[in-house]
Scaffold this active site. Structure first.
Site, PDB file in Angstrom:
ATOM      1  CG  HIS A 165      -1.723   1.212   1.406  1.00 44.49           C
ATOM      2  ND1 HIS A 165      -1.465   2.125   2.400  1.00 44.49           N
ATOM      3  CD2 HIS A 165      -2.780   1.710   0.709  1.00 44.49           C
ATOM      4  CE1 HIS A 165      -2.328   3.124   2.324  1.00 44.49           C
ATOM      5  NE2 HIS A 165      -3.136   2.899   1.306  1.00 44.49           N
TER       6      HIS A 165
ATOM      7  CD  GLU B 174      -2.834   2.553  -3.575  1.00 41.43           C
ATOM      8  OE1 GLU B 174      -3.467   3.628  -3.496  1.00 41.43           O
ATOM      9  OE2 GLU B 174      -3.174   1.529  -2.952  1.00 41.43           O
ATOM     10  CG  HIS B 175      -0.062   6.294  -0.534  1.00 39.08           C
ATOM     11  ND1 HIS B 175      -0.584   7.399   0.089  1.00 39.08           N
ATOM     12  CD2 HIS B 175      -0.953   5.295  -0.330  1.00 39.08           C
ATOM     13  CE1 HIS B 175      -1.744   7.090   0.655  1.00 39.08           C
ATOM     14  NE2 HIS B 175      -1.983   5.804   0.424  1.00 39.08           N
TER      15      HIS B 175
ATOM     16  CD  GLU C 285      -4.942   5.428   3.324  1.00 41.45           C
ATOM     17  OE1 GLU C 285      -5.659   4.581   2.749  1.00 41.45           O
ATOM     18  OE2 GLU C 285      -3.859   5.843   2.852  1.00 41.45           O
TER      19      GLU C 285
END
Length: 462
Positions: free
Chosen positions: A80, A83-84, A160
Site C-alpha cells: 500500500h 501504491e502511494h 490514513e
C-alpha cells in the site's frame, strides 16, 4: 479487491433485480456483452480489451499481481505504501505531471491495494489512451524516489491508518478478527499494515519491493471502452513492449497456508466510541480459485440466502420474527487467491445480549445445513445475483475491475463469463452441503464490539 464477483456487481443492484424473471435473465446474460479480446506481449504482459462503444470514453487499468499478502514479514503495509509512492514521478515525467494531464483532459484516476493485487486506473476520452499508456509504462520501471518525498508520504499513510482504522471501532474489530482467523497465512495482516511497522518503512524498502514485483510479466493491462483490440495491441507493443521482464518473478505465488481449524475463536473489542454494539462471525472457506467444482457458487448463493436483504434467513430471524437486532447480513469474499471468508454481521438492539444473538445465528446455520432451501427462495436469490451481473455490464470501469480482480486471483476469462451459468446451476442440495461443510463453528472467529464505559482517570496535578 477486489471483492468477490458478487461484491463487484453490488454497486449496481436495483429494484429491478426483484422483478426480472429467471427466463429473461437467461436470455440477456448471453447477449449483453461480447467476450473481451486477450493477448500477451513478448515480455509477458497480459492485455485484456473490453469493447464498450456507447460513449467515446476509455478506462485503463494496470493490475500488478502483488498485494499485502506478498510482503516480507515485518514489512506490513509495504504494498500500500508503494501504491502511494507510484505518483512521485520519473525522470521523464516529474511528480504531478501524470495526474495533472488526467485532470486537464477531464478524466479521473485512482489506485487501490488489496491482499492479492495492486491496481492503478485512469478514465479519459478515448483519444487520450495512448498518452495514458505511455505514462503507465514509464512508471512501471522508471519510478524515482527520494527521502524528501518518501518520508512525508509515510506520514500520509500513518494518518490514513488513524482515520480508517485507529479511529473506527468497526474497522478495528475487523482487523482483530482477520488476525485471529488466519493463524499462518499472511491474509491475517492488515492491507494498510500494522502501525509500528508502517512507521519503519523507508525508501529502500519501497524500491526493493518495486524492483522485485513491478514488471510486465507480473501485470495485467485491462482496457475497457470505445477501442478496437487491434489498435490497443499496437499501442501496447509501442508503449509496454520495450519494458524488460523480471526473470526472478515465479510463475506461481506460494504462500504459507492455513492449518485445518480445530477450535472456534472469539475476540472482544471494547471502545468508548462504539455507539452501536455488533457481532461479526467470519468462517474460513474456499475461494473461487481454491474451491472444488460447484462449491464457490454454492457459497455465493448461501450468502445471499442467509444475509442478502430483508427476505434473507438471518434478517427475518433476527429483525422480523424475533426483534433482537436492527440489522443482519452475510457475505462471501469469493475473489481471492487463497482461502477466504464467509462473513456474518449483526447489529443487536439495545439491551439484547450477544448470547441471544448467537443462539439465533447458530439455529439459522444449523437449519441451512440440515434442510434444503425452498425452490422459491433459491430462484429468488439466483435471480438477484444474475441480475447484478447483468447490470454491472452497464459500467466499463466496473467491468475492468471485474476482470482484473478475477484474473489476478487465479481465474480465467471463461470463469468470469460463465459465472451466471454456474450460479444458475447451483442446486438446493449443494447449498445445504456447503452450509454443513464450511459453516462449522470450529472454522470461525466471532468478534464482539462493545462500548467501553470505564471512567477515565483524572491526571494528578503537582
Amino acid at each position: 479487491m477486489m471483492p468477490s464477483l458478487r461484491f463487484a456487481f453490488a454497486l449496481f443492484i436495483t429494484l429491478l433485480a426483484f422483478a426480472v424473471s429467471a427466463d429473461s435473465l437467461r436470455a440477456q446474460t448471453t447477449i449483453t456483452s461480447a467476450p473481451p479480446a486477450s493477448f500477451t506481449l513478448g515480455n509477458g504482459l497480459q492485455v485484456v480489451v473490453i469493447g464498450d462503444h456507447r460513449t467515446p470514453v476509455v478506462t485503463e487499468m494496470i493490475w500488478y499481481k502483488v498485494g499485502s499478502a506478498d510482503e516480507t514479514p515485518g514489512k506490513s503495509g509495504l504494498a500500500h505504501f508503494l501504491e502511494h509512492l507510484m505518483f512521485k514521478g520519473t525522470s521523464k515525467h516529474p511528480a504531478g505531471e501524470f495526474s495533472q494531464t488526467v485532470l486537464k483532459v477531464g478524466g479521473n484516476e485512482n489506485a487501490f491495494t488489496s491482499t492479492d493485487y495492486t491496481g492503478y486506473y485512469q478514465r479519459v476520452p478515448r483519444e487520450q489512451l495512448a498518452s495514458m499508456m505511455e505514462f503507465e509504462a514509464d512508471r512501471m520501471t522508471g519510478l524515482i524516489l527520494r527521502d524528501e518525498n518518501v518520508l512525508p508520504e509515510r506520514d500520509v499513510v500513518l494518518e490514513e491508518y488513524n482515520m480508517r482504522v485507529a479511529n473506527n471501532p468497526e474497522a478495528r474489530l475487523t482487523e482483530q478478527i482477520m488476525a485471529a482467523l488466519y493463524l499462518n497465512h499472511p491474509y491475517g495482516r492488515p492491507v494498510i499494515g500494522w502501525h509500528q511497522e508502517i512507521e519503519n518503512l523507508d525508501r529502500e524498502d519501497a524500491l526493493a519491493f518495486y524492483r522485485r514485483f513491478y514488471a510486465p510479466n507480473n501485470a495485467i493491462l485491462v482496457i475497457a471502452g470505445d477501442v478496437d483490440a487491434g489498435d490497443v495491441r499496437s499501442l501496447a507493443e509501442k508503449t509496454f513492449g520495450p519494458v524488460a521482464p523480471q526473470p526472478a518473478i515465479p510463475a506461481r505465488r506460494i504462500r504459507p497456508q492455513e492449518p485445518t481449524p480445530v477450535a472456534p475463536r472469539t475476540v472482544t473489542l471494547s471502545d468508548p466510541r462504539a455507539e452501536q454494539p455488533s457481532v461479526k462471525r467470519y468462517y474460513l472457506v474456499p475461494s473461487a480459485a481454491t474451491a472444488a467444482a460447484g462449491e464457490s457458487p454454492a457459497l455465493e448463493v448461501l450468502a445471499q440466502l442467509m444475509g442478502g436483504g430483508s427476505n434473507s434467513y438471518l434478517y427475518r430471524a433476527l429483525v422480523v420474527d424475533h426483534p433482537l437486532a436492527v440489522n443482519a447480513g452475510a457475505g462471501y469474499q469469493g475473489t481471492s487467491l487463497d482461502a477466504t471468508q464467509f462473513m456474518i454481521s449483526v447489529s443487536p438492539k439495545p439491551g439484547t445480549g450477544f448470547a441471544e444473538i448467537e443462539q439465533v445465528i447458530d439455529g439459522v446455520i444449523s437449519d441451512a445445513g440440515k434442510n434444503t432451501a425452498r425452490a422459491e427462495d433459491l430462484d429468488r436469490v439466483k435471480t438477484q445475483l444474475i441480475a447484478e451481473a447483468i447490470y454491472a455490464q452497464d459500467n466499463q470501469a466496473t467491468l475492468a475491475r471485474w476482470y482484473g480482480g478475477a484474473l489476478t486471483t487465479g481465474l480465467s476469462i471463461e470463469d468470469i463469463r460463465s459465472w451466471p451459468d454456474r450460479i444458475r446451476a447451483v442446486t438446493a442440495e449443494q447449498v445445504r452441503d456447503a452450509a454443513q461443510k464450511w459453516l462449522d463453528k470450529k472454522r470461525s472467529v466471532t468478534g464482539y464490539l462493545i462500548k467501553d464505559t470505564t471512567p477515565k482517570r483524572e491526571e494528578k496535578r503537582s
